[in-house]
Write an enzyme that holds these catalytic residues in place. Structure first.
Site, PDB file in Angstrom:
ATOM      1  N   SER A   1      -4.941   2.360   1.989  1.00 27.36           N
ATOM      2  CA  SER A   1      -5.412   1.226   1.200  1.00 27.36           C
ATOM      3  C   SER A   1      -6.782   1.422   0.579  1.00 27.36           C
ATOM      4  O   SER A   1      -7.094   0.797  -0.437  1.00 27.36           O
ATOM      5  CB  SER A   1      -5.444  -0.033   2.069  1.00 27.36           C
ATOM      6  OG  SER A   1      -6.318   0.130   3.174  1.00 27.36           O
TER       7      SER A   1
ATOM      8  N   HIS B   1       1.123  -0.928   1.113  1.00 30.98           N
ATOM      9  CA  HIS B   1       0.654  -0.669  -0.252  1.00 30.98           C
ATOM     10  C   HIS B   1       1.616   0.219  -1.046  1.00 30.98           C
ATOM     11  O   HIS B   1       1.293   0.622  -2.160  1.00 30.98           O
ATOM     12  CB  HIS B   1      -0.735  -0.038  -0.207  1.00 30.98           C
ATOM     13  CG  HIS B   1      -1.781  -0.957   0.325  1.00 30.98           C
ATOM     14  ND1 HIS B   1      -2.493  -1.829  -0.474  1.00 30.98           N
ATOM     15  CD2 HIS B   1      -2.222  -1.171   1.588  1.00 30.98           C
ATOM     16  CE1 HIS B   1      -3.330  -2.531   0.268  1.00 30.98           C
ATOM     17  NE2 HIS B   1      -3.178  -2.147   1.526  1.00 30.98           N
TER      18      HIS B   1
ATOM     19  N   LYS C   1       1.431  -8.188  -1.126  1.00 32.21           N
ATOM     20  CA  LYS C   1       0.806  -7.300  -2.104  1.00 32.21           C
ATOM     21  C   LYS C   1       1.711  -7.202  -3.333  1.00 32.21           C
ATOM     22  O   LYS C   1       1.767  -8.134  -4.123  1.00 32.21           O
ATOM     23  CB  LYS C   1       0.472  -5.969  -1.451  1.00 32.21           C
ATOM     24  CG  LYS C   1      -0.584  -6.174  -0.353  1.00 32.21           C
ATOM     25  CD  LYS C   1      -0.904  -4.956   0.411  1.00 32.21           C
ATOM     26  CE  LYS C   1      -2.055  -5.206   1.394  1.00 32.21           C
ATOM     27  NZ  LYS C   1      -1.818  -6.286   2.374  1.00 32.21           N
TER      28      LYS C   1
END
Length: 388
Positions: free
Chosen positions: A178, A206, A237
Site C-alpha cells: 500500500s 489494493h 478501495k
C-alpha cells in the site's frame, strides 16, 4: 497525562504530528472540498471511481429502505440479510474460490484470519512491508512470527529451510504493497510454499479490482487460480464501499464463521453498504476499461516523474510513492502541492520506515487528462524552483 503530553511534544518536534483534514464533498471527477478548498484528490483509495458511482448509490438507498440504516446485530443473530449472503456468493465466484465470508473491515479480516487459523505451535513468515493489520494479526495470533526481507525470495527460502519444527507454517504477504505500489512476487512465493509444505495468505486489499484481466487481483494477474490458500481483501478501495472479506475453501470459511472473534462478536455491516459492494463487483468485471485507463495513467506518471529526477516507486498499480527522505522534506512537498490545488498528504513514520517519508499519489480512473497534466506541471515547477 504529563507523560502523554511529553510524548506528544516529541511527536511534534520530530515532524510526525498528525491532524485530521475535513472532506466536505467528493465529486466523481477527481475533485474534493477539503478544509473549505476545492482540491484535486490524489490521495484516495477509490481507484476505479466507484464510490461516487450512481449505480452503487441507488443500490445502497434501495437496500436501506428495505432493511433500515443499521443491521441491528451480529451476523449470527439478526444481522444476516439475504444481501449479505448474495455478496458472499458473488465474492466466491469473483475470486474463484469455494466460499467467502464478509467482515466489517479489511483490518478485521486480517486479524480474524491470522488469530483463527494459526496459534502457539505455528509459524508465520511475514514480509517486512506488510500492512499494520497483518502485523497486529501476527501479534495477536500467538504464533511465532519471522519477518523476511521485502519481496526477497532467497531470504524467505532460507527462513523456511531453518524453521521446520512447527505444526503449521503460513507465508503472508500483501498482494500490492500500500505504501510503495509494488507487487509481491507471488509465483515464487507459491513455489516455495509448495516445496516446503507451507500455506499462502495474500492480502489483496489494493489489488482487488485493479489487477488481472477481470480485476480478480494478484492471483489472476499471475495466473495462479486455485494456488492461494487464503485470499483476503477489502470492499473499501477499488470496490468503493466498506468492509473486508476472506475467501478460500468451504471448510476454511466455515471455521472462520464459527471461531473468528472479529466476526462472531461484531455487529454486521448495514445492508446498504453490502448492496453497494455487490453492485460494484459486477461493474468491476463488466467495465475493464477502468483498469486499462488507470494502468496507462500510472505508467505515464511514473515515467514523467522519474524523468524529472524524482525517486518513484510503483508504476504498475494506482499507487506511486515519491520518496523524499526525512519528514520535513515530505511535508514541504505536500504543502507545495497543496498550494497548487493538489491534495496529497505526506506519509511519515511510523507508517513507513525512517528515512523513507514520501508523498503517496493515488490515481483514480475518473481523473481527467487535464488533471494529470496539471500534476506533472506542478512537480516540474517544484523541482525547478528547488534547484535554481
Amino acid at each position: 497525562m504529563k507523560d502523554d503530553l511529553g510524548e506528544l511534544e516529541k511527536i511534534k518536534e520530530g515532524g510526525l504530528y498528525r491532524q485530521l483534514q475535513t472532506v466536505e464533498t467528493m465529486s466523481d471527477q477527481g475533485y474534493a472540498m477539503v478544509n473549505g478548498h476545492k482540491m484535486m484528490m490524489f490521495a484516495s483509495n477509490n481507484y476505479l471511481g466507484l464510490a461516487n458511482d450512481q449505480r452503487l448509490i441507488e443500490a445502497s438507498v434501495q437496500a436501506t429502505q428495505r432493511f433500515g440504516t443499521g443491521s441491528t446485530g451480529s451476523r449470527l443473530t439478526t444481522g444476516n440479510t439475504i444481501v449479505h449472503e448474495k455478496l458472499e456468493k458473488r465474492l466466491a465466484e469473483f475470486k474463484q474460490t469455494d466460499a467467502a465470508i464478509v467482515l466489517n473491515t479489511g483490518y478485521m479480516a486480517n486479524i480474524a484470519a491470522l488469530t483463527t487459523l494459526v496459534g502457539r505451535d505455528d509459524l508465520i513468515l511475514s514480509d517486512e512491508m506488510n500492512h499494520a493489520s497483518i502485523i497486529d494479526g501476527c501479534r495477536l495470533s500467538r504464533a511465532e512470527t519471522i519477518i523476511y526481507r521485502h519481496t526477497d525470495l532467497l531470504d524467505l527460502e532460507m527462513k523456511l529451510q531453518i524453521n521446520t519444527r512447527y505444526r503449521k507454517r503460513i507465508i503472508v504477504t500483501d498482494g500490492v504493497f500500500s505504501m510503495d505500489g509494488d507487487i509481491a512476487p507471488l509465483p515464487g512465493i507459491v513455489e516455495l510454499a509448495k516445496r516446503y509444505d507451507a500455506l499462502v495468505m495474500v492480502d489483496d486489499a489494493h489489488a482487488t479490482g485493479v489487477l488481472g484481466k477481470d480485476g480478480r487481483g494478484t492471483s489472476e494477474h499471475f495466473g495462479l487460480k486455485g494456488k492461494i490458500d487464503i485470499e483476503m481483501g477489502t470492499l473499501s478501495k477499488a470496490v468503493g464501499a466498506e468492509g473486508g472479506y476472506i475467501a478460500g475453501s468451504r471448510s476454511l470459511v466455515d471455521y472462520v464463521l464459527n471461531r473468528a472473534r472479529p466476526f462472531v462478536f461484531s455487529t454486521a455491516l448495514s445492508a446498504g453498504v453490502v448492496a453497494s459492494a455487490l453492485t460494484a463487483v459486477d461493474i468491476i468485471q463488466s467495465e475493464p476499461e477502468r483498469r486499462v485507463r488507470i494502468r496507462a495513467m500510472s505508467q505515464r506518471l511514473y515515467n514523467e516523474l522519474t524523468s524529472l529526477g524524482y525517486t518513484v516507486s510503483g508504476g504498475e498499480t494506482p499507487i506511486l510513492a515519491i520518496i523524499c527522505g526525512e519528514p520535513e522534506q515530505a511535508m514541504f512537498l505536500s504543502k507545495e502541492l497543496h498550494k497548487h490545488g493538489i491534495y496529497a498528504p505526506a506519509i511519515r513514520p511510523p507508517t513507513v520506515p525512517s528515512g523513507t517519508s514520501r508523498i503517496r499519489l493515488t490515481l483514480m480512473a475518473t481523473h481527467q487528462e487535464e488533471q494529470m497534466n496539471h500534476v506533472i506541471d506542478v512537480f516540474r515547477t517544484i523541482r525547478t524552483n528547488r534547484y535554481k
